[in-house]
Design an enzyme around this catalytic site. Structure first.
Site, PDB file in Angstrom:
ATOM      1  N   ASP A  47       0.818  -1.217   0.000  1.00 43.04           N
ATOM      2  CA  ASP A  47       0.000   0.000   0.000  1.00 43.04           C
ATOM      3  C   ASP A  47       0.847   1.260   0.000  1.00 43.04           C
ATOM      4  O   ASP A  47       2.028   1.237   0.314  1.00 43.04           O
ATOM      5  CB  ASP A  47      -0.825   0.041   1.296  1.00 43.04           C
ATOM      6  CG  ASP A  47      -2.089  -0.774   1.192  1.00 43.04           C
ATOM      7  OD1 ASP A  47      -2.430  -1.177   0.081  1.00 43.04           O
ATOM      8  OD2 ASP A  47      -2.707  -0.993   2.245  1.00 43.04           O
ATOM      9  N   LYS A  68      -4.158   3.333  -2.769  1.00 42.39           N
ATOM     10  CA  LYS A  68      -5.480   3.859  -3.088  1.00 42.39           C
ATOM     11  C   LYS A  68      -5.575   5.328  -2.722  1.00 42.39           C
ATOM     12  O   LYS A  68      -6.647   5.874  -2.585  1.00 42.39           O
ATOM     13  CB  LYS A  68      -6.541   3.087  -2.294  1.00 42.39           C
ATOM     14  CG  LYS A  68      -6.780   1.713  -2.818  1.00 42.39           C
ATOM     15  CD  LYS A  68      -7.877   1.044  -2.079  1.00 42.39           C
ATOM     16  CE  LYS A  68      -7.396   0.395  -0.882  1.00 42.39           C
ATOM     17  NZ  LYS A  68      -7.515   0.328   0.342  1.00 42.39           N
ATOM     18  N   MET A 183      -7.780   8.827   9.610  1.00 45.12           N
ATOM     19  CA  MET A 183      -8.402   9.433   8.416  1.00 45.12           C
ATOM     20  C   MET A 183      -9.295  10.601   8.827  1.00 45.12           C
ATOM     21  O   MET A 183     -10.391  10.791   8.282  1.00 45.12           O
ATOM     22  CB  MET A 183      -9.213   8.378   7.639  1.00 45.12           C
ATOM     23  CG  MET A 183      -8.335   7.268   7.109  1.00 45.12           C
ATOM     24  SD  MET A 183      -9.241   5.887   6.401  1.00 45.12           S
ATOM     25  CE  MET A 183      -9.571   4.882   7.842  1.00 45.12           C
TER      26      MET A 183
HETATM   27  N1  SAH Z   1      -3.784   0.127   9.260  1.00 42.02           N
HETATM   28  C1  SAH Z   1      -3.287   1.465   9.511  1.00 42.02           C
HETATM   29  C2  SAH Z   1      -4.362   2.505   9.313  1.00 42.02           C
HETATM   30  C3  SAH Z   1      -4.871   2.588   7.895  1.00 42.02           C
HETATM   31  S1  SAH Z   1      -6.054   3.835   7.696  1.00 42.02           S
HETATM   32  C4  SAH Z   1      -2.696   1.507  10.922  1.00 42.02           C
HETATM   33  O1  SAH Z   1      -2.898   0.583  11.706  1.00 42.02           O
HETATM   34  O2  SAH Z   1      -2.015   2.472  11.230  1.00 42.02           O
HETATM   35  C5  SAH Z   1      -5.056   5.155   7.125  1.00 42.02           C
HETATM   36  C6  SAH Z   1      -4.953   6.227   8.190  1.00 42.02           C
HETATM   37  O3  SAH Z   1      -4.024   5.829   9.183  1.00 42.02           O
HETATM   38  C7  SAH Z   1      -4.419   7.543   7.683  1.00 42.02           C
HETATM   39  O4  SAH Z   1      -5.431   8.329   7.084  1.00 42.02           O
HETATM   40  C8  SAH Z   1      -3.944   8.168   8.961  1.00 42.02           C
HETATM   41  O5  SAH Z   1      -5.007   8.658   9.742  1.00 42.02           O
HETATM   42  C9  SAH Z   1      -3.373   6.965   9.687  1.00 42.02           C
HETATM   43  N2  SAH Z   1      -1.929   6.818   9.420  1.00 42.02           N
HETATM   44  C10 SAH Z   1      -1.313   5.755   8.905  1.00 42.02           C
HETATM   45  N3  SAH Z   1       0.025   5.955   8.844  1.00 42.02           N
HETATM   46  C11 SAH Z   1       0.227   7.188   9.356  1.00 42.02           C
HETATM   47  C12 SAH Z   1       1.381   7.980   9.584  1.00 42.02           C
HETATM   48  N4  SAH Z   1       2.611   7.554   9.287  1.00 42.02           N
HETATM   49  N5  SAH Z   1       1.214   9.203  10.124  1.00 42.02           N
HETATM   50  C13 SAH Z   1       0.010   9.642  10.468  1.00 42.02           C
HETATM   51  N6  SAH Z   1      -1.119   8.950  10.273  1.00 42.02           N
HETATM   52  C14 SAH Z   1      -1.012   7.738   9.733  1.00 42.02           C
END
Ligand code: SAH
Length: 280
Positions: A47, A68, A183
């Protein structure tokens, strides 16, 4: 990176798919099971939020991008799941690499369901989620005994891309001292309004941690009332994790990243002893 596969680690068999969390960004936050998966894969479907450098640990594998994120070529979720099925049926050793933890707001559950429905054997490799590890890199402990006895993780988007309407905002506002929003940037205005309407103080502290754990990490502190305007004015881009509640205040003492940058050898050695050789 030396290979881990010495018989003590699970073996990725042909025809299997391992759904693997990559952590929030910093490559060092991948787990050892994650590294073991990457080293054995012959194809990796990854991803947009997978941290730079992580794929370098799998030079032997084919790397297929399935991001995506807005603006970039998008693949539909169904296509991604079915691609995984096809690769597995070809007898390949498949790793599905997802940002953070695969089962936290990442549709990993849906992908896993499709695989199971098609009779593909799977393994789940959890990862460090942005809502915990990303906040830790900003000096925000997601729980602290003086602040909270519970924490709520929520998504700022529902399936249609709107701010979630099915949540009991009043219950969350009143019942959860710390709220972590994934998000959340796009709809932070509506989320903040709902929480304030649900009884949350307007001056409740808010932190936006953007590109957490990467070299581009930025933290914006605000209040619930000003969060949307401050985020818009800052020009910050997603991904951003939003933390709401008094845990944010602990950053004042626990922002360890700025301590690393801010502490020079001189500060640690006020008497000038142990200075580099040039002063001897
Ligand atoms: N599975 C992921 C989340 C996926 S949804 C997890 O467990 O972290 C995607 C959201 O995750 C983004 O919109 C943001 O809100 C958050 N996110 C993921 N990586 C991030 C990062 N490095 N910094 C800040 N927010 C992050």
């Amino acid at each position: 990176m030396p290979p881990l596969s010495n018989g003590d680690w699970p073996e990725l068999q042909p025809g299997w798919v391992w759904l693997c969390g990559a952590g929030p960004g910093d490559a060092g936050l991948l787990t050892l099971h994650g590294l073991n998966a990457l080293q054995q894969a012959d194809v990796i479907v990854y991803d947009a939020l997978v941290g730079d450098g992580i794929l370098q640990w799998a030079p032997q594998a084919e790397h297929i991008y399935a991001g995506k994120r807005g603006g970039k070529a998008s693949s539909k979720q169904r296509d991604i799941s079915l691609t995984l099925v096809e690769l597995a049926l070809e007898g390949r050793k498949v790793v599905r690499l997802k940002g953070g933890d695969p089962f936290v707001f990442g549709r990993g559950g849906e992908e896993a369901q499709t695989l199971v429905q098609h009779g593909i054997p799977i393994r789940i490799v959890p990862g460090i989620s942005a809502g915990i590890g990303g906040l830790a890199y900003a000096g925000i402990p997601v729980t602290h005994r003086d602040v909270n006895q519970c924490v709520t993780f929520l998504t700022g988007h529902d399936k249609a891309g709107d701010a979630p309407t099915s949540l009991d905002w009043e219950a969350i506002a009143k019942g959860s001292q710390v709220i972590v929003v994934y998000m959340g940037m796009k709809h932070i205005d509506r989320i903040a309004d709902q929480l304030i309407a649900g009884g949350r103080p307007k001056d409740d502290p808010v932190a936006f941690v953007t590109s957490a754990t990467t070299g581009n990490q930025t933290v914006l502190e605000s209040t619930l009332q000003n969060a949307a305007a401050d985020a818009a004015a800052s020009g910050l881009e997603p991904p951003s994790i939003v933390c709401i509640g008094r845990a944010v205040e602990l950053r004042k003492v626990l922002d360890w990243q700025s301590m690393i940058v801010g502490i020079q050898p001189r500060d640690l050695d006020p008497l000038g002893r142990g200075r580099p050789a040039e002063s001897a």
